[in-house]
Scaffold this motif. Structure first.
Motif, mmCIF file in Angstrom:
data_model
loop_
_atom_site.group_PDB
_atom_site.id
_atom_site.type_symbol
_atom_site.label_atom_id
_atom_site.label_comp_id
_atom_site.label_asym_id
_atom_site.label_seq_id
_atom_site.Cartn_x
_atom_site.Cartn_y
_atom_site.Cartn_z
ATOM 1 N N GLU A 191 0.836 -1.187 0.000
ATOM 2 C CA GLU A 191 0.000 0.000 0.000
ATOM 3 C C GLU A 191 0.880 1.249 0.000
ATOM 4 O OE1 GLU A 191 -3.797 1.479 2.579
ATOM 5 O OE2 GLU A 191 -3.138 -0.601 2.797
ATOM 6 N N GLY A 192 0.478 2.247 -0.749
ATOM 7 C CA GLY A 192 1.242 3.488 -0.751
ATOM 8 C C GLY A 192 0.885 4.332 0.463
ATOM 9 N N PHE A 193 1.505 5.510 0.555
ATOM 10 C CA PHE A 193 1.176 6.418 1.655
ATOM 11 C C PHE A 193 1.448 7.833 1.185
ATOM 12 C CE2 PHE A 193 5.589 5.391 1.894
ATOM 13 C CZ PHE A 193 6.191 6.597 2.157
ATOM 14 N N ASP A 194 0.999 8.805 1.967
ATOM 15 C CA ASP A 194 1.270 10.186 1.618
ATOM 16 C C ASP A 194 1.594 10.972 2.887
ATOM 17 O OD1 ASP A 194 1.502 12.659 0.628
ATOM 18 O OD2 ASP A 194 -0.493 12.770 -0.282
ATOM 19 N N LEU A 195 2.880 11.100 3.155
ATOM 20 C CA LEU A 195 3.283 11.797 4.370
ATOM 21 C C LEU A 195 2.961 13.286 4.309
ATOM 22 C CD1 LEU A 195 6.770 10.300 5.300
ATOM 23 C CD2 LEU A 195 4.501 9.570 5.985
ATOM 24 N N MET A 196 2.883 13.820 3.075
ATOM 25 C CA MET A 196 2.752 15.268 2.940
ATOM 26 C C MET A 196 1.371 15.777 3.323
ATOM 27 S SD MET A 196 5.759 16.004 2.024
ATOM 28 C CE MET A 196 5.731 17.709 1.488
ATOM 29 N N THR A 197 0.354 14.918 3.336
ATOM 30 C CA THR A 197 -0.990 15.389 3.657
ATOM 31 C C THR A 197 -1.497 14.798 4.964
ATOM 32 O OG1 THR A 197 -1.917 13.591 2.353
ATOM 33 C CG2 THR A 197 -1.645 15.713 1.256
ATOM 34 N N LEU A 281 3.217 27.319 2.887
ATOM 35 C CA LEU A 281 3.204 26.577 1.632
ATOM 36 C C LEU A 281 2.503 25.231 1.775
ATOM 37 C CD1 LEU A 281 6.810 27.274 0.379
ATOM 38 C CD2 LEU A 281 4.726 27.834 -0.847
ATOM 39 N N GLN A 282 2.470 24.687 3.005
ATOM 40 C CA GLN A 282 1.905 23.353 3.175
ATOM 41 C C GLN A 282 0.577 23.376 3.905
ATOM 42 O OE1 GLN A 282 5.228 20.367 3.988
ATOM 43 N NE2 GLN A 282 6.082 22.240 4.811
ATOM 44 N N ARG A 283 0.123 24.591 4.242
ATOM 45 C CA ARG A 283 -1.083 24.728 5.046
ATOM 46 C C ARG A 283 -2.289 24.086 4.366
ATOM 47 N NH1 ARG A 283 -5.204 28.170 5.542
ATOM 48 N NH2 ARG A 283 -5.820 28.932 7.585
ATOM 49 N N ASP A 284 -2.427 24.301 3.066
ATOM 50 C CA ASP A 284 -3.594 23.784 2.367
ATOM 51 C C ASP A 284 -3.595 22.260 2.330
ATOM 52 O OD1 ASP A 284 -4.354 26.335 1.970
ATOM 53 O OD2 ASP A 284 -3.538 26.484 -0.061
ATOM 54 N N PRO A 288 -5.708 23.698 8.394
ATOM 55 C CA PRO A 288 -5.251 24.595 9.459
ATOM 56 C C PRO A 288 -5.201 23.923 10.833
ATOM 57 C CG PRO A 288 -7.434 25.223 8.698
ATOM 58 C CD PRO A 288 -6.931 24.186 7.755
ATOM 59 N N GLY A 289 -5.984 22.882 11.060
ATOM 60 C CA GLY A 289 -6.008 22.252 12.383
ATOM 61 C C GLY A 289 -4.625 21.861 12.861
ATOM 62 N N ALA A 290 -3.826 21.277 11.960
ATOM 63 C CA ALA A 290 -2.494 20.828 12.339
ATOM 64 C C ALA A 290 -1.432 21.856 11.988
ATOM 65 C CB ALA A 290 -2.160 19.511 11.646
#
Lengths: 344, 312
Positions: A191-197, A281-284, A288-290
């Motif tokens: 399974e893949g993952f997405d650390l950025m989101t 840059l990574q807020r979206d 905003p919660g995290a």
């Protein structure tokens, strides 16, 4: 500093013939006494070029750093940008509301979330980021082959000069959902993952990006401190029977201690500022919660939602606490016998 | 001892050889050396590997990228088609020109103002020296805040002009302090002898102080240039015209928001080029100038950073 002043005034005295004759006598006292005898007009005539040279920078600082301080009055207003095209006139015409904006800020749970995120990030960076440059510097310092030292330093300095946009993009291409690791895993049937989101690990991600970008740059100061240690100390310690680790403990670390203490104090003074551009840059991507910190909170409410009075109030709170922290940090630095940002 | 052995003992160590150890220092254990090597090599790899992937992918054909399942690690059939496409006009070409222009103009402006201010403040005892210095120093302790600054730039009518990318952050007080500390370290006798020979302050700055300060001037120039080159925030809040956007902002759109650049989107749709190669090529364009220039200045970093950071 002081040794440059005496000859200057003496040379000036010859040129302008303004200073008393005694200035030409050998063994003359320090600048202070001399300049005290010069009239203000003559001193101005002597130094006008220097003053003229400084003015452009001072003018820029006055316009872009001092005048906006006055603009903080919008925190006490119900600022309406549509009153006039000119922000200044809009400021004059907007109604005053006293501390209403501040009450709104304090009543907003999103503000307190931002405060919490800011502090959590600060502590994470203190624990996970701060020691890395020190350890790297110790490592590089123990490498005695000059060529290897130079090359690895050049490589480690490099990311400091990359923009945040680039750093985050690089991370995305490696750890993101379409990134190289997730792709490879999927190809192999995992399974893949997405650390950025992932909001859960966002703060660690931000810290890791910071380490990648700036840990190498941070070693400069420590390497300089290490280079200033006299080799005699090591030799004397070795003669007294201290092994490698004892020498590190009793010679190397004491040499680093003032630098570490100073940087630590300054970092604490800057606690409320944690990676504005980087997080914006990574807020979206994570929400905003995290991701919301105080700086992005101000940006979101002010620039994005055009609620200028409210955002200015939040920014003013942050600014005042920050100034208090910086001044306190400098006090502590002076207390420890360091110079801090300014001299005592 | 014969002559060859003496020469052998006296020669400089080759670059892969360790210089001689002091007699009191114990030989390091093999495991220790290996461990150090692995950590250091790993750290350098962590920096270089991502850059390698970015560069190689930008140079790969669509076929190679598809076979590699995305990002390419080992280069095969190198092609410059992504760069040709990006640089043959259109959005990215324009953004690159804007970035180069803003960086050159901004750096020149910032350096001029900073060097003058640093020299003007480098003679302690001059009239108003303390006051002027304090005015600059104080800004290191507080910022006015984002919103008032934004409103000011708007009130000055700078929005939607390139000046909004340069003026608000044109001077860095820290950089001025670094330059000033360096200028103050120049031998005062030298400056005095020039003064006696009739040189004014402008001439002393230009013909004596600046030539002696090449190292620190190079470092500060790099700092300013990198600042302008990397900046995206001012453009994002002060510019609304897409055609004026610098490279970093276009990179945000292309890579983070996954939009195809105007002018190249057709080539991507028809399958001539991989969209990924285009993204990577934009990233290379953003990192290349910095990566090429900074190693040349790096030998001066230590000096520059320390004079500024410690003396204040």
């Amino acid at each position: 500093m002081s040794n440059s002043t005496v000859p200057r005034s003496r040379a000036e005295a010859k040129k302008t013939e303004a200073a008393p004759r005694a200035a030409d006598a050998p063994g003359e006292g320090p600048e202070k006494e001399l300049s005290g005898k010069l009239s203000l007009r003559l001193r101005f005539r002597r130094d006008r070029t220097l003053i003229l040279m400084t003015l452009p920078a001072v003018a820029l600082v006055l316009v872009f750093n001092y005048i906006p301080i006055l603009g903080n009055v919008v925190a006490f207003q119900d600022y309406d940008p549509y009153v006039s095209d000119n922000g200044f006139i809009a400021m004059l015409e907007s109604p005053w509301v006293g501390f209403e904006q501040f009450q709104r800020v304090f009543a907003d749970s999103a503000f307190w979330d931002a405060v919490q995120n800011t502090f959590v990030l600060f502590f994470l960076q203190l624990v996970l980021f701060f020691p890395v440059p020190i350890l790297l510097a110790l490592l590089i310092n123990s490498v005695i082959r000059p060529r290897i030292r130079a090359v690895s330093q050049a490589i480690l300095y490099l990311p400091h000069f990359f923009s945040w946009v680039l750093v985050i993009t690089v991370f995305q291409q490696i750890f993101g959902g379409a990134g190289i690791i997730a792709q490879t895993l999927r190809q192999r049937g995992y399974e893949g993952f997405d650390l950025m989101t992932d909001p859960g690990i966002f703060k660690f991600l931000v810290t890791a990006e910071g380490v990648w970008k700036d840990a190498g740059w941070g070693i400069i100061v420590f390497l300089a401190a290490l280079a200033s240690v006299s080799p005699d100390l090591y030799e004397a310690a070795a003669m007294d029977g201290a092994g490698r680790w004892r020498r590190m403990w009793h010679v190397t670390l004491p040499a680093l201690r003032p630098v570490i203490a100073l940087l630590l104090v300054l970092r604490v003074g800057d606690a409320l500022t944690v990676g504005f551009e980087q997080i914006l840059l990574q807020r979206d991507a994570v929400g905003p919660g995290a991701a919301e910190v105080l700086d992005t909170y101000v940006w979101w409410n002010g620039v994005r939602n055009q609620d200028f009075g409210y955002a200015a109030a939040a920014g003013l709170i942050k600014g005042l606490v920050s100034v208090a922290l910086v001044l306190a940090a400098n006090k502590v630095a002076h207390f420890m016998g360091e110079q801090g940002v300014y001299k005592k | 001892m014969d002559k060859a052995a003496i020469e052998e003992a006296a020669r400089e160590p080759r670059w892969w050889e360790a210089p001689p150890r002091p007699v009191w220092e114990e030989e390091p254990s093999k495991a220790g050396v290996a461990g150090k090597g692995i950590v250091l090599f790993g750290a350098c790899l962590a920096v270089l590997f991502p850059l390698w992937i970015v560069i190689v992918t930008s140079l790969s054909s669509k076929k190679t990228i598809t076979e590699a399942g995305g990002l390419v690690m080992i280069p095969k059939d190198i092609t410059f088609i992504a760069y040709q496409e990006l640089l043959s006009g259109g959005q990215v070409t324009r953004a690159a020109i804007v970035s180069v222009g803003v960086t050159l103009a901004g750096t020149l402006f910032s350096m001029t103002v900073s060097v003058l201010a640093a020299y003007g403040l480098s003679r302690s005892g001059s009239l108003g020296h303390r006051w002027l210095l304090m005015t600059l120093l104080a800004t290191m302790f507080f910022g006015a805040g984002l919103i008032p600054t934004y409103l000011l730039v708007q009130s000055l009518g700078l929005t939607d002009t390139y000046l909004a990318l340069i003026l608000p952050s044109a001077v860095s007080v820290f950089n001025i302090l670094v330059l000033r500390a360096f200028f103050m370290g120049i031998s005062p006798e030298l400056i005095d002898s020039a003064r006696i020979d009739g040189a004014g302050d402008w001439r002393i700055l230009w013909q004596i102080v600046l030539p002696l300060s090449r190292a620190v001037v190079a470092v500060i120039t790099l700092f300013y240039a990198v600042g302008y080159w990397s900046a995206w925030f001012n453009a994002s809040i002060y510019l609304s015209d897409q055609d004026m956007m610098p490279l970093q902002n276009v990179m945000i759109q292309l890579v983070q928001k996954q939009e195809a650049p105007v002018g190249v989107s057709q080539a991507i749709k028809t399958g001539q080029i991989s969209g990924l190669a285009i993204q990577m090529a934009v990233m290379v364009m953003a990192l290349l100038p910095v990566a090429v220039i900074s190693p040349f200045v790096q030998k001066h970093f230590k000096k520059g950073m320390l004079t500024g950071a410690v003396k204040g």
